[in-house]
Design an enzyme around this catalytic site. Structure first.
Site, PDB file in Angstrom:
ATOM      1  N   ASP A 295      56.610  32.257  41.910  1.00 42.32           N
ATOM      2  CA  ASP A 295      56.114  33.641  41.884  1.00 42.32           C
ATOM      3  C   ASP A 295      55.163  34.209  42.914  1.00 42.32           C
ATOM      4  O   ASP A 295      54.922  35.143  43.087  1.00 42.32           O
ATOM      5  CB  ASP A 295      55.449  33.944  40.384  1.00 42.32           C
ATOM      6  CG  ASP A 295      54.255  33.198  40.246  1.00 42.32           C
ATOM      7  OD1 ASP A 295      54.204  31.991  40.615  1.00 42.32           O
ATOM      8  OD2 ASP A 295      53.115  34.016  40.140  1.00 42.32           O
TER       9      ASP A 295
ATOM     10  N   ASP B 107      57.632  25.910  39.783  1.00 37.38           N
ATOM     11  CA  ASP B 107      56.119  26.314  39.713  1.00 37.38           C
ATOM     12  C   ASP B 107      55.928  26.449  38.327  1.00 37.38           C
ATOM     13  O   ASP B 107      56.770  26.357  37.537  1.00 37.38           O
ATOM     14  CB  ASP B 107      56.053  27.804  40.586  1.00 37.38           C
ATOM     15  CG  ASP B 107      54.699  28.150  40.426  1.00 37.38           C
ATOM     16  OD1 ASP B 107      53.506  27.746  40.470  1.00 37.38           O
ATOM     17  OD2 ASP B 107      54.739  29.565  39.939  1.00 37.38           O
TER      18      ASP B 107
ATOM     19  N   ASP C 130      52.373  28.304  36.794  1.00 29.78           N
ATOM     20  CA  ASP C 130      51.499  29.360  36.555  1.00 29.78           C
ATOM     21  C   ASP C 130      52.194  30.541  37.072  1.00 29.78           C
ATOM     22  O   ASP C 130      52.643  30.567  38.253  1.00 29.78           O
ATOM     23  CB  ASP C 130      50.230  29.221  37.148  1.00 29.78           C
ATOM     24  CG  ASP C 130      49.267  28.294  36.256  1.00 29.78           C
ATOM     25  OD1 ASP C 130      48.861  28.822  35.403  1.00 29.78           O
ATOM     26  OD2 ASP C 130      49.251  27.124  36.501  1.00 29.78           O
TER      27      ASP C 130
HETATM   28 MG   LIG Z   1      52.722  30.534  40.562  1.00 27.92          MG
END
Ligand SMILES: [Mg+2]
Length: 265
Positions: A203, A26, A28
């Site tokens: 995240d 991922d 961001d």
């Molecule tokens: Mg993310």
């Protein structure tokens, strides 16, 4: 789940045979710290440099993001990284954007909806984002009645055209009615590049689809080994930690994982 010490050992072992490993991540919140608005996001120079070195040695490095593929490329800035973006609908490699084959039959209908929204809603203050295989109509900065009209209009058009419509915070989106997410992106990449081992770093809630697809691919015998790296944060879902083999403490912690992959610690 493997024991956490064992997971770090596994990471070190992988770094000795990088030609069989896919590093999927991922962007961001994982490589780039979360900032007030998405256009302020930045991947720290140190992580970019680590990714550059990793991408030279490993079978595959891919950034998988909800953003447009071009934005994902802009953030990581490396040409030999593959970018899967736009909710799993698009892939960018060697400078070309490809829409996943399952979604292609819907491209014209999405563009039809986008064109109609530009005619009907943009003059009233809605912002039509250029996105290709998905359409996003933003009305956060428009009067409330424009928001209501936008949602009504896009829902009706979406129904007529057979598209899936979702309403988010200040945005209504249309997309092909097929499953596409970070899990389907992970599966497509594993099928195309055939690594023996694959990892995913993430995240947030949408990253759990990727974690779970890795588990399925290992259970099917497609992958020999997997690693799930969860980035702990105050806003992330608890599963991102409980389903992870390695827990990274924020973007800093991701740096430690990348240093091991790069053979530096
Ligand atoms: Mg993310």
């Amino acid at each position: 789940m493997v024991d956490r010490d064992e997971a770090w050992e596994r990471l070190r072992a992988w770094s000795e045979e990088p030609g069989a490993v896919a590093v999927l991540t991922d962007i961001d919140g994982t490589l780039a710290p979360i900032v007030p608005t998405p256009d302020m996001s930045e991947v720290p120079a140190e992580l970019k440099e680590l990714l550059r070195r990793i991408s030279e040695r490993y079978l595959l490095v891919a950034g998988i993001s909800g953003r447009k593929t071009e934005d994902a490329l802009g953030l990581i800035g490396l040409e030999d990284v593959v970018y899967f973006g736009n909710h799993g609908f698009e892939i960018l490699r060697d400078g070309e954007v490809e829409v996943i084959p399952e979604a292609l039959p819907y491209l014209e209908r999405v563009q039809d909806l986008e064109r109609r929204a530009r005619e009907e809603l943009a003059p009233q203050g809605a912002f039509i984002e250029e996105k290709g295989i998905t359409a996003s109509i933003h009305y956060r900065n428009a009067p409330p009645e424009v928001g209501e009209r936008s949602v009504r209009f896009v829902k009706a058009e979406g129904e007529r055209l057979g598209l899936r419509i979702t309403v988010g915070r200040g945005v209504v989106e249309a997309r092909p009615p097929i499953r596409a997410d970070k899990g389907t992106a992970v599966r497509a990449l594993v099928e195309q590049y055939a690594p023996k081992r694959a990892m995913f770093l993430g995240d947030d809630t949408t990253d759990l689809d990727a974690f779970r697809e890795l588990v399925a691919l290992r259970e099917e015998g497609v992958l020999e080994e997997i690693l799930r790296v969860g980035v702990a944060s105050d806003e992330g879902p608890p599963e991102i930690v409980s389903e992870a083999d390695i827990v990274a403490d924020g973007v800093e912690g991701v740096g430690e994982v990348l240093r091991v992959l790069a053979g530096e610690s």
